[in-house]
Design an enzyme around this catalytic site. Structure first.
Site, PDB file in Angstrom:
ATOM      1  N   SER A 269      -8.012   6.598   8.327  1.00 21.14           N
ATOM      2  CA  SER A 269      -8.504   5.946   7.115  1.00 21.14           C
ATOM      3  C   SER A 269      -9.908   5.397   7.314  1.00 21.14           C
ATOM      4  CB  SER A 269      -7.567   4.796   6.731  1.00 21.14           C
ATOM      5  OG  SER A 269      -7.999   4.233   5.506  1.00 21.14           O
TER       6      SER A 269
ATOM      7  N   LYS B  77      -9.826   1.704  -3.837  1.00 20.85           N
ATOM      8  CA  LYS B  77     -10.199   1.288  -5.204  1.00 20.85           C
ATOM      9  C   LYS B  77     -10.917  -0.051  -5.230  1.00 20.85           C
ATOM     10  CE  LYS B  77      -7.908  -2.373  -5.438  1.00 20.85           C
ATOM     11  NZ  LYS B  77      -7.132  -3.094  -4.701  1.00 20.85           N
TER      12      LYS B  77
ATOM     13  N   SER C  82      -5.983  -0.465   0.626  1.00 18.22           N
ATOM     14  CA  SER C  82      -5.574   0.358   1.775  1.00 18.22           C
ATOM     15  C   SER C  82      -4.073   0.659   1.734  1.00 18.22           C
ATOM     16  CB  SER C  82      -5.939  -0.327   3.100  1.00 18.22           C
ATOM     17  OG  SER C  82      -5.085  -1.426   3.363  1.00 18.22           O
TER      18      SER C  82
ATOM     19  N   LEU D 221      -9.384  -3.422  -0.841  1.00 14.32           N
ATOM     20  CA  LEU D 221      -9.828  -2.106  -1.338  1.00 14.32           C
ATOM     21  C   LEU D 221      -8.661  -1.117  -1.454  1.00 14.32           C
ATOM     22  CD1 LEU D 221     -13.273  -1.689   0.495  1.00 14.32           C
ATOM     23  CD2 LEU D 221     -12.788  -2.694  -1.748  1.00 14.32           C
TER      24      LEU D 221
ATOM     25  N   GLU E  62       4.571   0.931  -2.191  1.00 13.32           N
ATOM     26  CA  GLU E  62       3.814  -0.313  -2.433  1.00 13.32           C
ATOM     27  C   GLU E  62       4.738  -1.517  -2.567  1.00 13.32           C
ATOM     28  OE1 GLU E  62       0.512  -0.867  -1.763  1.00 13.32           O
ATOM     29  OE2 GLU E  62      -0.122  -1.282  -3.812  1.00 13.32           O
TER      30      GLU E  62
ATOM     31  N   ASP F 158      -2.862  -0.282  -8.162  1.00  6.87           N
ATOM     32  CA  ASP F 158      -3.559   0.287  -6.998  1.00  6.87           C
ATOM     33  C   ASP F 158      -3.099   1.719  -6.719  1.00  6.87           C
ATOM     34  OD1 ASP F 158      -4.632  -2.212  -6.888  1.00  6.87           O
ATOM     35  OD2 ASP F 158      -3.898  -2.730  -4.893  1.00  6.87           O
TER      36      ASP F 158
HETATM   37  N1  LIG Z   1      -3.651   3.523   7.285  1.00  8.67           N
HETATM   38  C1  LIG Z   1      -2.583   2.716   7.315  1.00  8.67           C
HETATM   39  N2  LIG Z   1      -1.588   2.930   8.180  1.00  8.67           N
HETATM   40  C2  LIG Z   1      -0.490   2.136   8.206  1.00  8.67           C
HETATM   41  N3  LIG Z   1      -0.321   1.066   7.403  1.00  8.67           N
HETATM   42  C3  LIG Z   1      -1.287   0.808   6.525  1.00  8.67           C
HETATM   43  C4  LIG Z   1      -2.469   1.592   6.428  1.00  8.67           C
HETATM   44  N4  LIG Z   1      -3.253   1.069   5.467  1.00  8.67           N
HETATM   45  C5  LIG Z   1      -2.595  -0.009   4.986  1.00  8.67           C
HETATM   46  N5  LIG Z   1      -1.425  -0.170   5.608  1.00  8.67           N
HETATM   47  C6  LIG Z   1      -0.430  -1.233   5.353  1.00  8.67           C
HETATM   48  O1  LIG Z   1      -0.898  -2.025   4.288  1.00  8.67           O
HETATM   49  C7  LIG Z   1      -1.122  -3.395   4.719  1.00  8.67           C
HETATM   50  C8  LIG Z   1      -2.332  -3.971   4.010  1.00  8.67           C
HETATM   51  O2  LIG Z   1      -2.014  -4.016   2.652  1.00  8.67           O
HETATM   52  P1  LIG Z   1      -2.475  -5.173   1.679  1.00  8.67           P
HETATM   53  O3  LIG Z   1      -1.903  -4.829   0.373  1.00  8.67           O
HETATM   54  O4  LIG Z   1      -2.178  -6.502   2.262  1.00  8.67           O
HETATM   55  O5  LIG Z   1      -4.078  -5.011   1.639  1.00  8.67           O
HETATM   56  P2  LIG Z   1      -4.969  -3.936   0.858  1.00  8.67           P
HETATM   57  O6  LIG Z   1      -4.083  -2.937   0.215  1.00  8.67           O
HETATM   58  O7  LIG Z   1      -5.992  -3.431   1.798  1.00  8.67           O
HETATM   59  O8  LIG Z   1      -5.684  -4.840  -0.226  1.00  8.67           O
HETATM   60  P3  LIG Z   1      -5.342  -4.988  -1.814  1.00  8.67           P
HETATM   61  O9  LIG Z   1      -3.859  -4.860  -1.939  1.00  8.67           O
HETATM   62  O10 LIG Z   1      -5.811  -6.366  -2.160  1.00  8.67           O
HETATM   63  O11 LIG Z   1      -6.123  -3.934  -2.465  1.00  8.67           O
HETATM   64  C9  LIG Z   1      -1.303  -3.267   6.222  1.00  8.67           C
HETATM   65  O12 LIG Z   1      -0.988  -4.485   6.880  1.00  8.67           O
HETATM   66  C10 LIG Z   1      -0.300  -2.158   6.568  1.00  8.67           C
HETATM   67  O13 LIG Z   1       1.021  -2.632   6.605  1.00  8.67           O
HETATM   68  C1  LIG Z   2      -3.442  -8.680  -6.543  1.00  8.34           C
HETATM   69  C2  LIG Z   2      -3.115  -7.375  -7.244  1.00  8.34           C
HETATM   70  O1  LIG Z   2      -3.226  -7.599  -8.657  1.00  8.34           O
HETATM   71  C3  LIG Z   2      -4.120  -6.291  -6.916  1.00  8.34           C
HETATM   72  C4  LIG Z   2      -4.269  -5.987  -5.462  1.00  8.34           C
HETATM   73  O2  LIG Z   2      -5.248  -4.955  -5.311  1.00  8.34           O
HETATM   74  C5  LIG Z   2      -1.712  -6.974  -6.898  1.00  8.34           C
HETATM   75  C6  LIG Z   2      -1.142  -5.881  -7.791  1.00  8.34           C
HETATM   76  O3  LIG Z   2      -1.613  -5.681  -8.919  1.00  8.34           O
HETATM   77  O4  LIG Z   2      -0.181  -5.236  -7.352  1.00  8.34           O
HETATM   78 MG   LIG Z   3      -2.549  -3.495  -1.102  1.00  5.50          MG
END
Ligand SMILES: Nc1ncnc2c1ncn2[C@@H]1O[C@H](COP(=O)(O)OP(=O)(O)OP(=O)(O)O)[C@@H](O)[C@H]1O
Ligand SMILES: C[C@@](O)(CCO)CC(=O)[O-]
Ligand SMILES: [Mg+2]
Length: 386
Positions: A135, A10, A145, A143, A192, A203
């Site tokens: 992924s 997203k 993840s 984004l 989450e 998200d």
């Molecule tokens: N494909 C995957 N396999 C296993 N763990 C994952 C995977 N994708 C994400 N994760 C978990 O999510 C963590 C990253 O999540 P984080 O919320 O910090 O970043 P994001 O979701 O990419 O960004 P945001 O929350 O800002 O959108 C990784 O360190 C891991 O623990």
């Molecule tokens: C930083 C944040 O607002 C968005 C992360 O993509 C955290 C959340 O809403 O859970």
């Molecule tokens: Mg995240």
């Protein structure tokens, strides 16, 4: 029976962080996905008694004897609503994950691996199984993840449970029904929580339902854009962790409650105005351009407020300065602190300008992509396994 589930990442157009504190935010799914495939052993003679998780892109494989997991965790919790992982279970999970010797460079993955174990055992107990995750989303870059991982895993688990009613003979990708999507979303939210600490739920919700949504205090409203929206996504490649950034904004809020309340109120107004503009009729190029100019201004304002929350980064500022040279507005997306930046590309912007901006951004070591936004949410596909 084997199932595959894919869930999109997203972008957040406005309102990240403030949404954790009750403000409105606007987000859209993008066409980058996390896919989880799951095969559960039904034949105990054939089974090796292991629960296996293969993170294919990272070349990492983990496995646990199911007997060992049984000693550590409470097991299936099919009753609704889905349970929250207790502190005690978190500790047991940490031991199970520690045993797997995750390479130091991938240390952040421990949270994702724990989450998988918790979700799996909560839905399917201690049955041996193999899960493979792939992924196309960058990890920890804003984004979504973590949410796409939680949604894809939850969807694959529920698809092979009695809790949903999907057609297992149907070929190709199929959607869940609305009430089933809500269930997937609730399980993913529990996941989450284990990765983010205190997520707003935006998200996992946009990954589950897809499209563009307005989100506030757990409630979503679908948005139907009436203008083309093209976003350049620039990944600064600076790693960061959403849990720590969300916690830092909460700490700042405790130190300056009144000032931060005003910041969150301003973000709420920005998100509401942004959603109104995106949905207002745009019958001709002139109206589209006028609306784009308003959106650009709102993005700049939101970025300023994110700076005041303390979640910008020098690399983000470099992207802002670079795109501004081309009169383009940008803002960070997701948790900030590095990660990705969004730049609105006006419909009439010449392709040559887009190419120039991308070349300049990439010369700084950043990575650019233009994603399709507002597509489908989570889907599943069954195949009979040999
Ligand atoms: N494909 C995957 N396999 C296993 N763990 C994952 C995977 N994708 C994400 N994760 C978990 O999510 C963590 C990253 O999540 P984080 O919320 O910090 O970043 P994001 O979701 O990419 O960004 P945001 O929350 O800002 O959108 C990784 O360190 C891991 O623990
Ligand atoms: C930083 C944040 O607002 C968005 C992360 O993509 C955290 C959340 O809403 O859970
Ligand atoms: Mg995240």
């Amino acid at each position: 029976m084997e199932v595959r589930a894919r869930a999109p990442g997203k972008i957040i157009l406005s309102g990240e962080h403030a949404v954790v504190h009750g403000s409105t935010a606007v987000a859209a799914s993008i066409d980058l996905y996390t896919e989880a495939s799951l095969k559960i052993s039904t034949d105990s003679d054939w089974s090796d008694g292991l629960l296996k998780l293969h993170l294919k892109d990272l070349g990492l494989q983990f496995s646990w004897p199911t007997e060992k997991i049984k000693e550590a965790l409470p097991g299936p919790c099919i009753p609704l609503p889905p349970p929250t992982c207790s502190l005690e279970s978190m500790k047991s999970l940490a031991f199970l994950v520690e045993d797997q010797n995750i390479p130091e460079a991938n240390f952040g993955l421990a949270a994702g691996v724990s989450t998988f174990l918790w979700l799996y055992t909560s839905v399917h107990g201690f049955k041996p199984a193999t899960a493979i995750v792939t992924s196309s989303l960058p990890f920890g870059a804003g984004l979504g993840s973590s949410a796409a991982f939680c949604v894809a895993v939850s969807a694959s688990l529920l698809a092979l449970s009695d809790l949903v009613n999907l057609d297992q003979n149907k070929k190709g990708w199929q959607p869940f029904q609305e009430n089933e999507l809500e269930l997937v979303n609730k399980w993913a939210f529990e996941g989450e929580k284990m990765i983010h600490g205190k997520p707003s739920g935006i998200d996992n919700t946009v990954s589950t339902f897809g499209n563009m949504i307005m989100f506030k205090s757990g409630q979503l409203t679908l948005i139907k854009p009436s203008m083309p929206l093209r976003m350049l996504i620039t990944n600064t490649k600076v790693g960061r962790n959403t849990k720590a950034l969300v916690a830092s904004v909460s700490e700042r809020t405790m130190r300056h409650p009144e000032a931060m309340a005003s910041v969150f109120t301003a973000v709420d107004s920005i998100s509401k105005e942004l959603s109104t503009i995106v949905q207002s009729p745009a019958p001709d190029d002139l109206t589209v351009t006028e609306n784009e100019e308003k959106l650009q201004e709102l993005m700049e304002m939101n970025q300023g407020l994110l700076q005041s929350m303390g979640v910008s980064h020098t690399t983000i500022e470099t992207v802002l300065r670079t795109t501004l040279k081309y009169k383009l507005a940008s803002k960070l997306t997701g948790a900030g602190g590095g990660g990705c930046v969004l730049t609105l590309l006006p419909a009439l912007l010449a392709g040559t300008i887009v190419d120039k901006v991308i070349t300049e951004l990439e010369s700084c070591g950043f990575q650019c992509l233009i994603a399709e936004i507002g597509g489908k949410g989570v889907e599943v596909s069954f195949s009979s396994s040999s």
